[in-house]
Scaffold this motif. Structure first.
Motif, mmCIF file in Angstrom:
data_model
loop_
_atom_site.group_PDB
_atom_site.id
_atom_site.type_symbol
_atom_site.label_atom_id
_atom_site.label_comp_id
_atom_site.label_asym_id
_atom_site.label_seq_id
_atom_site.Cartn_x
_atom_site.Cartn_y
_atom_site.Cartn_z
ATOM 1 N N GLY A 35 0.839 -1.187 0.000
ATOM 2 C CA GLY A 35 0.000 0.000 0.000
ATOM 3 C C GLY A 35 0.875 1.238 0.000
ATOM 4 N N LYS A 42 -3.250 1.038 -4.405
ATOM 5 C CA LYS A 42 -4.103 1.715 -3.424
ATOM 6 C C LYS A 42 -3.303 2.825 -2.744
ATOM 7 C CE LYS A 42 -7.138 -2.209 -2.474
ATOM 8 N NZ LYS A 42 -7.727 -3.071 -1.425
ATOM 9 N N SER A 98 -7.968 6.078 -1.400
ATOM 10 C CA SER A 98 -8.689 5.029 -0.681
ATOM 11 C C SER A 98 -8.916 5.361 0.785
ATOM 12 C CB SER A 98 -7.924 3.699 -0.788
ATOM 13 O OG SER A 98 -7.850 3.259 -2.127
ATOM 14 N N GLY A 140 -3.284 5.979 0.168
ATOM 15 C CA GLY A 140 -3.831 6.653 1.336
ATOM 16 C C GLY A 140 -3.056 7.935 1.578
ATOM 17 N N LEU A 144 -5.641 -0.218 2.850
ATOM 18 C CA LEU A 144 -4.712 -0.253 1.709
ATOM 19 C C LEU A 144 -4.192 -1.645 1.415
ATOM 20 C CD1 LEU A 144 -2.645 2.984 2.461
ATOM 21 C CD2 LEU A 144 -4.756 2.745 1.128
ATOM 22 N N LYS A 203 -0.058 5.877 -7.311
ATOM 23 C CA LYS A 203 -0.916 4.792 -7.787
ATOM 24 C C LYS A 203 -0.188 3.915 -8.799
ATOM 25 C CE LYS A 203 -5.651 4.046 -9.491
ATOM 26 N NZ LYS A 203 -6.115 3.327 -8.292
#
Length: 296
Positions: free
Chosen positions: A98, A178, A202, A180, A295, A170
């Motif tokens: 993530g 994902k 996300s 954050g 994530l 991304k």
């Protein structure tokens, strides 16, 4: 009789004055005048001011040469020009991870935020701290100069650069797609705005961040985790209205208000007067668990 080397007494009024100063409504001269009145003398004010401010010499929790992480200064495409940032990845990464954007306070991409970015990476994420002062040449070493630069930023460009950062992460080769974001103070407000403007985000974690306009909240797609200090009256005044709009828009969110002696910037461990270890540790544990969940 007070010992010469006794630690100066810091009151809530002093902390409130510093908060007003750091958020552009007081200049340095007027802040010191106010602090002098509160402290009783210029000498006392001079001793207290460094305790209220962040100390860039404070030892990092995760050193910049820690072998467990690999960090580098990078440049990447912003919305209309080059963005600078600090990218950190776990040294022993396995599989796709993530990715997390770490958004600085209104002092820019300083040593403390770099340290926080390494902490995030150490938890098993690809972490990127953008320098949102990039359009103005980047974060200077003088934090007062950095503070003044924030008033010159174009808010629309700032958010567009944040959206570009989401797109950049991304597509990171080590990321799982994902993204954050976690932000503090100015950065917390920026995370809230990023959640409105970046549908690919996300998850967002805002530490004592300014709430967005009510009309924009329905555009939020990300899950939110919102941390507030119990004594932070300036920011906390907007919590109830924000929650009402989040509920109406059916946004997934959790709000924590850390009661007791919990001020704005309670997570910043380089500020002796405002840091609260108990609250900071609790909020950090919740933050990492939330990001790992959202994530994965």
């Amino acid at each position: 009789m007070t010992k010469p080397d006794a630690k100066p007494a810091i009151t809530q009024a002093m902390i409130d004055a510093y908060d007003e100063y750091t958020h552009l409504t007081l200049d340095r001269r007027r802040f010191m005048e106010q602090l002098t009145r509160l402290a009783g003398s210029g000498a006392a004010a001079a001793a207290i001011a460094p305790l209220l401010a962040a100390n860039s010499a404070q030892a990092a929790v995760v050193a910049d040469n820690d072998p467990r992480v690999n960090g580098e200064d990078i440049s990447y495409p912003g919305s209309s020009g080059e963005m600078k940032g600090y990218l950190v990845k776990p040294a022993d990464k396995a599989g796709k991870l993530g990715t997390v954007i770490v958004v600085h306070e209104n002092r820019g991409l300083n040593p403390h935020i770099r340290d926080v970015t390494r902490r995030v990476a150490l938890e098993g994420f690809v972490a990127l701290a953008p320098d949102f002062l990039s359009p103005l040449g980047g974060t200077p070493t003088d934090e007062d100069k950095a503070r003044d630069m924030f008033a010159k930023l174009d808010p629309a460009q700032t958010i567009a650069n944040g959206v570009a950062t989401v797109a950049f992460l991304k597509s990171d080769k080590d990321g799982n797609g994902k993204v954050g974001a976690i932000g503090f103070c100015w950065g917390g407000g920026t995370v809230n705005m990023l959640a409105i403007n970046a549908p690919d985000l996300s998850a967002g974690v805002a530490y004592y961040g300014m709430q967005p306009k009510a009309a924009d909240v329905s555009r939020i797609k990300a899950a939110l985790l919102l941390h507030y200090g119990g004594l932070d009256e300036r920011i906390n005044a907007g919590i109830d209205a924000f929650k009402k709009e989040l509920d109406a828009a059916h946004v997934e969110y959790t709000v924590y208000v850390y009661q007791g002696a919990k001020n704005h910037a309670f997570n910043n461990d380089t500020s002796a007067a405002r840091y609260d270890k108990k609250a900071a540790d609790l909020a950090w544990g919740r933050t990492i668990a939330f990001l790992k969940q959202k994530l994965a």
